[in-house]
Design an enzyme around this catalytic site. Structure first.
Site, PDB file in Angstrom:
ATOM      1  N   ASP A  35       0.854  -1.167   0.000  1.00 39.03           N
ATOM      2  CA  ASP A  35       0.000   0.000   0.000  1.00 39.03           C
ATOM      3  C   ASP A  35       0.901   1.230   0.000  1.00 39.03           C
ATOM      4  O   ASP A  35       2.041   1.194   0.448  1.00 39.03           O
ATOM      5  CB  ASP A  35      -0.931   0.010   1.209  1.00 39.03           C
ATOM      6  CG  ASP A  35      -1.896   1.176   1.140  1.00 39.03           C
ATOM      7  OD1 ASP A  35      -2.224   1.591   0.016  1.00 39.03           O
ATOM      8  OD2 ASP A  35      -2.304   1.690   2.195  1.00 39.03           O
ATOM      9  N   SER A  36       0.338   2.328  -0.489  1.00 43.48           N
ATOM     10  CA  SER A  36       1.145   3.501  -0.805  1.00 43.48           C
ATOM     11  C   SER A  36       1.389   4.441   0.359  1.00 43.48           C
ATOM     12  O   SER A  36       2.229   5.325   0.272  1.00 43.48           O
ATOM     13  CB  SER A  36       0.410   4.293  -1.871  1.00 43.48           C
ATOM     14  OG  SER A  36      -0.871   4.658  -1.365  1.00 43.48           O
ATOM     15  N   GLY A  54      -1.414   5.902   1.436  1.00 41.51           N
ATOM     16  CA  GLY A  54      -2.675   6.644   1.333  1.00 41.51           C
ATOM     17  C   GLY A  54      -3.590   6.396   2.516  1.00 41.51           C
ATOM     18  O   GLY A  54      -4.297   7.292   2.960  1.00 41.51           O
ATOM     19  N   PHE A  55      -3.538   5.185   3.038  1.00 39.50           N
ATOM     20  CA  PHE A  55      -4.389   4.893   4.197  1.00 39.50           C
ATOM     21  C   PHE A  55      -3.901   5.643   5.424  1.00 39.50           C
ATOM     22  O   PHE A  55      -4.693   6.011   6.291  1.00 39.50           O
ATOM     23  CB  PHE A  55      -4.417   3.391   4.494  1.00 39.50           C
ATOM     24  CG  PHE A  55      -5.392   3.022   5.581  1.00 39.50           C
ATOM     25  CD1 PHE A  55      -6.754   3.080   5.353  1.00 39.50           C
ATOM     26  CD2 PHE A  55      -4.946   2.636   6.837  1.00 39.50           C
ATOM     27  CE1 PHE A  55      -7.660   2.765   6.357  1.00 39.50           C
ATOM     28  CE2 PHE A  55      -5.856   2.311   7.850  1.00 39.50           C
ATOM     29  CZ  PHE A  55      -7.210   2.375   7.605  1.00 39.50           C
ATOM     30  N   GLN A  73     -11.615   6.650  -5.507  1.00 37.82           N
ATOM     31  CA  GLN A  73     -12.150   7.282  -4.296  1.00 37.82           C
ATOM     32  C   GLN A  73     -13.527   7.863  -4.621  1.00 37.82           C
ATOM     33  O   GLN A  73     -14.119   7.527  -5.625  1.00 37.82           O
ATOM     34  CB  GLN A  73     -11.178   8.350  -3.783  1.00 37.82           C
ATOM     35  CG  GLN A  73      -9.883   7.779  -3.205  1.00 37.82           C
ATOM     36  CD  GLN A  73     -10.097   7.017  -1.895  1.00 37.82           C
ATOM     37  OE1 GLN A  73     -11.162   7.102  -1.265  1.00 37.82           O
ATOM     38  NE2 GLN A  73      -9.101   6.240  -1.499  1.00 37.82           N
ATOM     39  N   GLY A 127     -11.283   3.885   0.291  1.00 36.27           N
ATOM     40  CA  GLY A 127     -12.147   4.810   1.016  1.00 36.27           C
ATOM     41  C   GLY A 127     -13.482   4.248   1.433  1.00 36.27           C
ATOM     42  O   GLY A 127     -14.393   4.990   1.784  1.00 36.27           O
ATOM     43  N   ASP A 132      -7.808  -7.455   1.251  1.00 36.01           N
ATOM     44  CA  ASP A 132      -6.819  -7.505   2.319  1.00 36.01           C
ATOM     45  C   ASP A 132      -7.486  -6.928   3.540  1.00 36.01           C
ATOM     46  O   ASP A 132      -8.400  -6.107   3.419  1.00 36.01           O
ATOM     47  CB  ASP A 132      -5.595  -6.651   1.978  1.00 36.01           C
ATOM     48  CG  ASP A 132      -5.867  -5.184   2.227  1.00 36.01           C
ATOM     49  OD1 ASP A 132      -6.497  -4.553   1.357  1.00 36.01           O
ATOM     50  OD2 ASP A 132      -5.491  -4.668   3.295  1.00 36.01           O
ATOM     51  N   CYS A 184     -12.533 -27.197  10.720  1.00 40.04           N
ATOM     52  CA  CYS A 184     -11.263 -26.654  10.254  1.00 40.04           C
ATOM     53  C   CYS A 184     -10.161 -27.675  10.497  1.00 40.04           C
ATOM     54  O   CYS A 184     -10.125 -28.332  11.538  1.00 40.04           O
ATOM     55  CB  CYS A 184     -10.962 -25.357  11.013  1.00 40.04           C
ATOM     56  SG  CYS A 184      -9.372 -24.625  10.594  1.00 40.04           S
ATOM     57  N   CYS A 189      -6.856 -26.847  10.304  1.00 39.21           N
ATOM     58  CA  CYS A 189      -5.582 -26.142  10.486  1.00 39.21           C
ATOM     59  C   CYS A 189      -4.828 -26.725  11.674  1.00 39.21           C
ATOM     60  O   CYS A 189      -5.387 -27.478  12.481  1.00 39.21           O
ATOM     61  CB  CYS A 189      -5.807 -24.637  10.671  1.00 39.21           C
ATOM     62  SG  CYS A 189      -6.254 -24.125  12.344  1.00 39.21           S
ATOM     63  N   CYS A 196      -6.584 -26.196  15.086  1.00 38.13           N
ATOM     64  CA  CYS A 196      -7.801 -26.971  15.318  1.00 38.13           C
ATOM     65  C   CYS A 196      -7.526 -28.466  15.433  1.00 38.13           C
ATOM     66  O   CYS A 196      -8.250 -29.185  16.109  1.00 38.13           O
ATOM     67  CB  CYS A 196      -8.813 -26.688  14.218  1.00 38.13           C
ATOM     68  SG  CYS A 196      -9.422 -24.989  14.300  1.00 38.13           S
ATOM     69  N   HIS A 249      -4.826 -19.612  13.033  1.00 36.52           N
ATOM     70  CA  HIS A 249      -6.175 -20.075  12.717  1.00 36.52           C
ATOM     71  C   HIS A 249      -6.953 -19.059  11.893  1.00 36.52           C
ATOM     72  O   HIS A 249      -7.601 -19.414  10.906  1.00 36.52           O
ATOM     73  CB  HIS A 249      -6.972 -20.402  13.978  1.00 36.52           C
ATOM     74  CG  HIS A 249      -8.414 -20.654  13.658  1.00 36.52           C
ATOM     75  ND1 HIS A 249      -8.859 -21.851  13.138  1.00 36.52           N
ATOM     76  CD2 HIS A 249      -9.498 -19.832  13.667  1.00 36.52           C
ATOM     77  CE1 HIS A 249     -10.155 -21.758  12.875  1.00 36.52           C
ATOM     78  NE2 HIS A 249     -10.567 -20.549  13.175  1.00 36.52           N
TER      79      HIS A 249
END
Length: 379
Positions: free
Chosen positions: A93-94, A96-97, A192, A219, A269, A307, A309, A312, A338
């Site tokens: 990510d740039s 921007g967030f 945006q 956004g 994400d 699950c 994993c 679990c 998990h």
RNA sequence: GGAUAGGUGGCCGAGUGGCUAAAGGCAACAGACUGUAAAUCUGUCGAACUAUGUUCUACGAAGGUUCGAAUCCUUCCCUAUCCA
């Protein structure tokens, strides 16, 4: 070389599709969930964990890595992949967030953003050109344009100006990218426009002219009601080019992701699975549960009986409850393992449902089990 | 036996006449978390009820002083450390 994005299968019942994103570090199967590793680490997990879990791509953050360890370290290391010894694709990510999340610590002007480092207060000026060059030096696979992520709620006039700014910056990002690109990186534009459809449309129209490798919705999921988010998302998705990856930044919960995939979104994400894991909230196919709650003290059943994993298969809720209560570091790790496993697994379910032309039925089944079980407030 | 310091809500601990049902921390009981300033943050946390209020019970015990006491006085009980 392959095209960056190829569509493998389109759902016959929804706008959902299964695709492959090609990068020089490997292929990403979409729809995909990308674990967030802001500082070059998916918190509490090792790179081997990520391979074992089946994470095909992770996220990192320009702003954080630029501040620490800093560009000199990353350049000498030979880029982010080598630095963190991760061989699969990385998207950054740039920053921007951070324009959004670091509210009081930054000042925006026409040409960029002046940040006061949250680490030591030092001043750093980010411009679109600089952000592209930082990401270039990281050597990561997919870079994002520098944008302004606007808070919610925000007045029309402000958002309108903000869209213009983001567009202007997108142009600068694109032209800088064209100068430095060596055909091993891709640049995505970020749409945006806040909660205003006409501004969303304006944002897309302008970004489309720049012909990015992929398009992201930014956004959203910044505090607005769910139905408003879904409304803007599906409106926006319809104008995003079909032949390019569509990325919803910062999402999300399982049900939100199902809904977005239905509208044709390919990439997601979110910090939620890892952050919630560290705060005791765990995702299961029967809804969320808070492992801190007293009811799990004597619960010797697996966390999620559907699950398979590591957690679990090997541990009980009672043990996870104990670890968390006792402040053991292992709690954070097992919970994160998990939750990431859960996210990746249910995205796999989504892909299969599209390939089998069974998307709507599978979605319904997932929702019913997820919402009507032990978990609370399952969105 | 003597000296000194103490006994406060589940625990630790502040509080030396009214603003005290009693700071703060821990524990406990819940909740939140969405491109990570997060192993963070928020709420509840003596009891009961006709519950944004009322009434009880509470600062080792019992008496007392005072309009009013966790806070002052008396006696007693207990704890810690030191001395014999």
């Amino acid at each position: 070389m392959h095209k960056h994005f190829e569509i493998i299968k389109k759902s016959t019942e929804a706008k959902a599709r299964v695709g492959k994103i090609h990068t020089s570090h490997g292929i990403i199967n979409t729809p995909i969930f990308m674990p967030v590793g802001t500082q070059g680490s998916v918190k509490s997990l090792s790179q081997d964990d990520l391979y074992d879990l089946g994470a095909e791509i992770i996220l990192a953050n320009t702003y954080h890595l630029y501040l620490r360890p800093g560009m000199e370290v990353l350049k000498q290391a030979g880029g982010l992949h080598k630095f963190m010894n991760f061989s699969r694709p990385i998207l950054t990510d740039s920053g921007g967030f951070q324009v959004f999340s670091l509210g009081d610590l930054r000042k925006i002007d026409e040409n960029g953003v002046l940040f006061s480092s949250h680490i030591d207060g030092s001043k750093h000026y980010f411009t679109p050109e600089k952000v592209v060059n930082i990401q270039k030096d990281f050597g990561i696979d997919i870079m994002m344009c520098f944008d302004e992520c606007v808070k919610y709620p925000e007045k029309y006039e402000y958002v309108k100006n903000s869209v213009n700014l983001t567009t202007k910056w997108a142009k600068k990002c694109k032209s800088e990218f064209e100068k430095i690109n060596e055909n091993n990186q891709f640049l995505y534009g970020i749409i945006q426009g806040g909660m205003y459809k006409d501004l969303r449309k304006e944002s897309i129209d302008e970004l489309l002219e720049l012909d990015f490798d992929g398009y992201a919705i930014g956004g959203l999921s910044v505090g607005e009601p769910l139905d408003e988010m879904l409304d803007i998302m599906s409106y926006t998705a319809d104008f995003m080019p079909e032949e390019k990856p569509r990325y919803f930044m910062g999402l999300g919960s399982p049900l939100e992701i199902w809904n977005c995939v239905e509208q044709g979104i390919d990439m997601f994400d979110c910090v939620m699975p890892t952050r919630n894991a560290r705060n005791g909230t765990l995702f299961t196919f029967r809804g969320k549960l808070n492992i801190k709650n007293a009811q799990y003290k004597f619960d010797f059943s697996p966390l999620d009986d559907e699950c398979d994993c590591y957690v679990c298969k090997n541990h009980t809720r009672a043990y996870l409850h104990h670890l968390f209560r006792a402040n053991e570091i292992l709690a954070l790790r097992l919970n994160s393992l998990h939750n990431i496993s859960f996210m990746l697994k249910f995205l796999l379910k989504i892909r299969e449902s599209i390939l089998n032309d069974d998307f709507l039925r599978q979605k319904k089944m997932f929702f019913e089990k997820y919402q009507n079980s032990e978990g609370k407030n399952n969105v």
